[in-house]
Design a protein around this motif. Structure first.
Motif, PDB file in Angstrom:
ATOM      1  N   LYS A  32     -74.152 -11.295  10.946  1.00  7.84           N
ATOM      2  CA  LYS A  32     -73.714 -11.549  12.326  1.00  7.84           C
ATOM      3  C   LYS A  32     -74.891 -11.478  13.292  1.00  7.84           C
ATOM      4  O   LYS A  32     -74.997 -12.295  14.215  1.00  7.84           O
ATOM      5  CB  LYS A  32     -72.639 -10.541  12.731  1.00  7.84           C
ATOM      6  N   ALA A  33     -75.775 -10.514  13.083  1.00  5.56           N
ATOM      7  CA  ALA A  33     -76.947 -10.379  13.947  1.00  5.56           C
ATOM      8  C   ALA A  33     -77.860 -11.607  13.831  1.00  5.56           C
ATOM      9  O   ALA A  33     -78.394 -12.094  14.840  1.00  5.56           O
ATOM     10  CB  ALA A  33     -77.725  -9.105  13.599  1.00  5.56           C
ATOM     11  N   LEU A  34     -78.024 -12.116  12.609  1.00  5.27           N
ATOM     12  CA  LEU A  34     -78.850 -13.316  12.413  1.00  5.27           C
ATOM     13  C   LEU A  34     -78.217 -14.541  13.068  1.00  5.27           C
ATOM     14  O   LEU A  34     -78.922 -15.385  13.632  1.00  5.27           O
ATOM     15  CB  LEU A  34     -79.087 -13.564  10.925  1.00  5.27           C
ATOM     16  N   VAL A  36     -76.456 -14.589  15.756  1.00  4.22           N
ATOM     17  CA  VAL A  36     -76.731 -14.475  17.191  1.00  4.22           C
ATOM     18  C   VAL A  36     -78.207 -14.760  17.474  1.00  4.22           C
ATOM     19  O   VAL A  36     -78.539 -15.553  18.355  1.00  4.22           O
ATOM     20  CB  VAL A  36     -76.328 -13.071  17.715  1.00  4.22           C
ATOM     21  N   GLU A  37     -79.083 -14.116  16.702  1.00  2.15           N
ATOM     22  CA  GLU A  37     -80.521 -14.259  16.929  1.00  2.15           C
ATOM     23  C   GLU A  37     -80.977 -15.716  16.850  1.00  2.15           C
ATOM     24  O   GLU A  37     -81.810 -16.167  17.638  1.00  2.15           O
ATOM     25  CB  GLU A  37     -81.291 -13.422  15.913  1.00  2.15           C
ATOM     26  N   TYR A  38     -80.435 -16.465  15.894  1.00  2.00           N
ATOM     27  CA  TYR A  38     -80.862 -17.851  15.690  1.00  2.00           C
ATOM     28  C   TYR A  38     -79.917 -18.864  16.329  1.00  2.00           C
ATOM     29  O   TYR A  38     -80.017 -20.056  16.077  1.00  2.00           O
ATOM     30  CB  TYR A  38     -81.053 -18.137  14.201  1.00  2.00           C
ATOM     31  N   LYS A  39     -78.985 -18.348  17.166  1.00  2.00           N
ATOM     32  CA  LYS A  39     -78.050 -19.202  17.911  1.00  2.00           C
ATOM     33  C   LYS A  39     -77.324 -20.183  16.988  1.00  2.00           C
ATOM     34  O   LYS A  39     -77.217 -21.374  17.283  1.00  2.00           O
ATOM     35  CB  LYS A  39     -78.769 -19.921  19.040  1.00  2.00           C
ATOM     36  N   ILE A  50     -82.798 -19.399   6.757  1.00  2.00           N
ATOM     37  CA  ILE A  50     -83.669 -19.146   7.896  1.00  2.00           C
ATOM     38  C   ILE A  50     -85.074 -19.051   7.330  1.00  2.00           C
ATOM     39  O   ILE A  50     -85.366 -18.202   6.489  1.00  2.00           O
ATOM     40  CB  ILE A  50     -83.268 -17.868   8.644  1.00  2.00           C
ATOM     41  N   GLY A  53     -88.681 -19.156  11.258  1.00  2.00           N
ATOM     42  CA  GLY A  53     -88.088 -19.129  12.586  1.00  2.00           C
ATOM     43  C   GLY A  53     -87.090 -20.219  12.889  1.00  2.00           C
ATOM     44  O   GLY A  53     -86.675 -20.389  14.040  1.00  2.00           O
TER      45      GLY A  53
END
Length: 120
Positions: A32-34, A36-39, A50, A53
């Motif tokens: 879930k964090a990834l 969000v981080e990578y939109k 991923i 970047g």
């Protein structure tokens, strides 16, 4: 729960002796964090890679994964030259029918201590 997904992860682990890839379930806190981080859009129900970047999905992710595997699997990367709509159509047909084609697991296997290090 998906036999195809579980088998795919096990296959990658087996054919990635350099341990290049790490894994996270989309439903996990790390996953879930990834997202969000990578939109990454919430409606993505696909393999996500991923790398450097950037997030890749569906057939592009699968082919980029093949490119890093041991053995002859990098040869599959030649399919990256097919138009994206063709590659992703085939990918989506398999993904849509994965439970019917490959079944479901009632219980997830616990990774070995060595494999556990590969999961976020």
């Amino acid at each position: 729960m998906c036999n195809f997904c579980d088998s795919s992860v096990q296959f990658i682990i087996k054919n990635d002796q350099a341990a290049y890839f790490q894994f996270a379930s989309i439903q996990s806190e790390a996953g879930k964090a990834l997202l969000v981080e990578y939109k990454i859009p919430e409606n993505i129900d696909s393999v996500i890679l991923i790398e450097q970047g950037k997030a890749y999905f569906e057939s592009t992710a699968a082919l980029k994964i093949c490119r890093k595997l041991d053995g002859l699997w990098p040869v599959c990367y030649v399919f990256i030259f097919l138009p994206l709509f063709i590659r992703n159509t085939v990918y989506r047909i398999v993904a849509k029918n994965r439970y019917r084609l490959f079944g479901r697991k009632k219980v997830c296997l616990m990774p070995t201590p060595v494999q556990r290090k590969r999961f976020l």
